[in-house]
Design an enzyme around this catalytic site. Structure first.
Site, PDB file in Angstrom:
ATOM      1  N   GLN A  75       0.826  -1.203   0.000  1.00 32.97           N
ATOM      2  CA  GLN A  75       0.000   0.000   0.000  1.00 32.97           C
ATOM      3  C   GLN A  75       0.869   1.266   0.000  1.00 32.97           C
ATOM      4  O   GLN A  75       0.663   2.201   0.766  1.00 32.97           O
ATOM      5  CB  GLN A  75      -0.935  -0.004   1.205  1.00 32.97           C
ATOM      6  CG  GLN A  75      -2.147  -0.905   1.061  1.00 32.97           C
ATOM      7  CD  GLN A  75      -3.130  -0.383   0.007  1.00 32.97           C
ATOM      8  OE1 GLN A  75      -3.213   0.809  -0.262  1.00 32.97           O
ATOM      9  NE2 GLN A  75      -3.893  -1.300  -0.574  1.00 32.97           N
ATOM     10  N   SER A  76       1.834   1.304  -0.888  1.00 27.39           N
ATOM     11  CA  SER A  76       2.783   2.415  -0.938  1.00 27.39           C
ATOM     12  C   SER A  76       2.161   3.678  -1.533  1.00 27.39           C
ATOM     13  O   SER A  76       1.721   3.684  -2.686  1.00 27.39           O
ATOM     14  CB  SER A  76       3.998   2.009  -1.773  1.00 27.39           C
ATOM     15  OG  SER A  76       4.830   3.121  -2.019  1.00 27.39           O
ATOM     16  N   ASN A  77       2.168   4.759  -0.753  1.00 25.61           N
ATOM     17  CA  ASN A  77       1.763   6.058  -1.277  1.00 25.61           C
ATOM     18  C   ASN A  77       2.764   6.548  -2.320  1.00 25.61           C
ATOM     19  O   ASN A  77       2.394   7.208  -3.291  1.00 25.61           O
ATOM     20  CB  ASN A  77       1.683   7.082  -0.139  1.00 25.61           C
ATOM     21  CG  ASN A  77       0.684   6.696   0.924  1.00 25.61           C
ATOM     22  OD1 ASN A  77      -0.455   6.376   0.636  1.00 25.61           O
ATOM     23  ND2 ASN A  77       1.119   6.720   2.177  1.00 25.61           N
ATOM     24  N   VAL A  79       4.658   4.743  -4.456  1.00 25.49           N
ATOM     25  CA  VAL A  79       4.490   4.091  -5.757  1.00 25.49           C
ATOM     26  C   VAL A  79       3.294   4.697  -6.488  1.00 25.49           C
ATOM     27  O   VAL A  79       3.358   4.952  -7.698  1.00 25.49           O
ATOM     28  CB  VAL A  79       4.339   2.564  -5.590  1.00 25.49           C
ATOM     29  CG1 VAL A  79       3.982   1.913  -6.923  1.00 25.49           C
ATOM     30  CG2 VAL A  79       5.631   1.959  -5.041  1.00 25.49           C
TER      31      VAL A  79
END
Length: 336
Positions: A75-77, A79
């Protein structure tokens, strides 16, 4: 600090607002809390990585790259914002997603940031938790070069001396806003993870002789490791922009008391912080970074860390899209 000499692509809706949090301040009984709204930077629903990407994408274009590659948690902001910036600029994008959290929750694995990564056209590759993600990035870059591509590698969180320039610009912007408002900023508090945000703020505020201390609430690493990593990057950033005298180790402060059981794992304090900020101020935090950062700030206020007459600015790093990966966490809280 003459930042115009560095390649840059304008992506941020700046300046982002700096405004008080009167209801939360009153609820906690002081100090005077303020918020710097870097959740409203504009790109792909906003977040702190947008400022970093202005300089990273600027360098990518200057080098003639046609494919950007980066990495982060599922859940990378970061990326998500990288994928959006690449789409805007007509570049291919591949994101390597590390499974740092052991879960089969479909909300976490497919919703929120993951859905938006795909919507922006990024190619996603999965990696097991604990993988050396920088090594994986470099291996991917070699494969792309062998196929004739010109990849540009962006480290996790966009956190190198180029990306940290984004938070040097934020330091300049915030200090200008405070001067215009007649606001004496006594402390800046924010969530710190991959170190680029805190390192850039420290380098910028120290370079401006602001006298404003920055406290990073760690979301992953122990205090000693976090402070060492931030200081290393702050020093590199200060040298890059020509700040004389370097950065004293005492200028870097981190608190790792609010990590809980690990990166991305919910804590009662985070849940309370997200709910309080939403219900008292109408502002959404995220469960991984800003939620734990605000949880730390709230607890420190309750413990008397700040004087009632001080002005404390919380830098909101964004990430509310990630809430959709934690539906069950907040639903369970509501059931309780």
């Amino acid at each position: 600090m003459h930042l115009s000499r560095f390649p840059r692509v304008r992506l941020t809706h700046a300046p982002t607002a700096l405004h008080p949090l009167p209801n939360l301040s009153r609820h906690l009984g002081g100090p005077r809390l303020w918020i710097k709204r870097d959740d409203c930077t504009g790109l792909a629903s906003g977040g702190n990585k947008t400022r970093k990407l202005e300089f990273l994408m600027g360098e990518a274009q200057a080098q003639g790259a046609d494919h950007v590659i980066t990495q982060g948690a599922v859940q990378s902001n970061h990326v998500r914002q990288t994928a959006a910036a690449a789409a805007m600029l007509g570049l291919k994008c591949t994101g390597l997603l590390e499974h740092r959290i052991k879960t089969d929750d479909r909300d976490y694995l497919a919703s929120g940031n993951v859905m938006l990564d795909q919507l922006f056209g990024a190619a996603l590759e999965q990696r097991a938790g604990g993988t050396d993600m920088q090594a994986e990035l470099e291996a991917l870059a070699e494969r792309l070069r062998a196929g004739g591509a010109k990849p540009y590698l962006i480290p996790g969180g966009g956190s190198n001396r180029v990306g940290a320039l984004g938070y040097v610009t934020c330091a300049i912007e915030m200090l200008g806003q405070a001067n215009d408002l007649g606001l004496r900023i006594d402390h800046v508090v924010h969530a710190t993870g991959s170190t680029g945000t805190q390192a850039g703020l420290v380098a910028g505020l120290e370079g401006l002789n602001s006298g404003i201390p920055v406290l990073g609430i760690s979301v992953r690493a122990p205090r000693e490791a976090q402070e060492a990593n931030v200081h290393r990057l702050a020093e590199a950033t200060a040298d890059y922009i020509g700040v004389r005298g370097g950065i004293a180790k005492s200028a870097v402060q981190a608190n790792s008391d609010y990590v809980g059981d690990g990166y991305g794992i919910a804590t009662p304090g985070m849940i309370e912080a997200v709910e309080l900020t939403a219900r008292l101020e109408g502002i959404l935090l995220d469960p991984v970074y800003s939620g734990k950062g605000m949880a730390g700030l709230i607890d420190l206020v309750r413990r008397g860390r700040f004087r009632p007459d001080e002005n404390v600015v919380f830098l909101h790093t964004g990430g509310s899209v990630g809430l959709f990966g934690y539906v069950k966490t907040f639903a369970a809280q509501g059931d309780g």
